[in-house]
Design a protein around this motif. Sequence first.
Motif, short mmCIF file in Angstrom:
data_model
loop_
_atom_site.label_atom_id
_atom_site.label_comp_id
_atom_site.label_asym_id
_atom_site.label_seq_id
_atom_site.Cartn_x
_atom_site.Cartn_y
_atom_site.Cartn_z
N VAL A 93 38.81 30.47 33.53
CA VAL A 93 40.25 29.68 32.83
C VAL A 93 41.23 29.63 34.06
CG1 VAL A 93 39.99 30.70 30.53
CG2 VAL A 93 41.11 32.03 32.41
N VAL A 94 41.09 30.26 35.20
CA VAL A 94 42.08 29.93 36.14
C VAL A 94 41.49 29.34 37.43
CG1 VAL A 94 43.79 30.96 37.61
CG2 VAL A 94 43.54 31.91 35.35
N ASP A 95 41.74 28.12 37.74
CA ASP A 95 41.27 27.56 39.25
C ASP A 95 42.26 27.99 39.92
OD1 ASP A 95 39.20 26.43 38.10
OD2 ASP A 95 40.00 24.47 37.73
N VAL A 96 41.71 28.63 41.17
CA VAL A 96 42.85 28.93 42.23
C VAL A 96 42.74 27.69 43.26
CG1 VAL A 96 43.33 30.52 44.16
CG2 VAL A 96 42.69 31.33 41.86
N SER A 113 35.83 28.86 45.10
CA SER A 113 34.83 29.18 44.22
C SER A 113 34.74 30.70 43.72
CB SER A 113 33.44 29.38 45.01
OG SER A 113 33.34 30.35 45.98
N VAL A 114 34.43 31.18 42.62
CA VAL A 114 34.46 32.70 42.09
C VAL A 114 33.81 33.38 43.19
CG1 VAL A 114 32.32 32.52 41.14
CG2 VAL A 114 34.29 34.04 40.03
N GLU A 115 32.90 33.01 43.98
CA GLU A 115 32.40 33.80 45.14
C GLU A 115 33.45 34.18 46.17
OE1 GLU A 115 29.56 35.57 44.62
OE2 GLU A 115 29.45 34.55 42.59
N TYR A 121 37.09 37.97 48.79
CA TYR A 121 38.36 38.22 49.06
C TYR A 121 39.12 39.68 48.32
CZ TYR A 121 39.84 33.61 50.89
OH TYR A 121 39.96 32.64 51.72
N GLU A 122 38.53 39.73 47.20
CA GLU A 122 38.54 41.03 46.33
C GLU A 122 38.26 42.30 46.95
OE1 GLU A 122 36.68 44.16 43.95
OE2 GLU A 122 35.98 42.15 44.01
#
Length: 81
Positions: A49-52, A62-64, A69-70
Amino acid sequence: MSHLTPVIIEYRGNPKQYVSVVLDTINLGRLTYDGVANCEQTFRALASVVDVISPKNGKTLSVETLVSYEKKKRAGEFEEK
């Protein structure tokens, strides 16, 4: 009011700062995934739901990349600019 397409929220700013804010809310117990402080799954769910958007090139991360980063943030391997 119903939407035919899913709503997307855009975050246009420092992606590492976004990761830090999300991690802080998880660590405070204010953001959970199915009631659990699961960082990776929380970022994966938020990515739907959130595009960074990178301020450097205007592209969506990308989510990856966000999960990477996380993991680096939790390991103390990056600094915010």
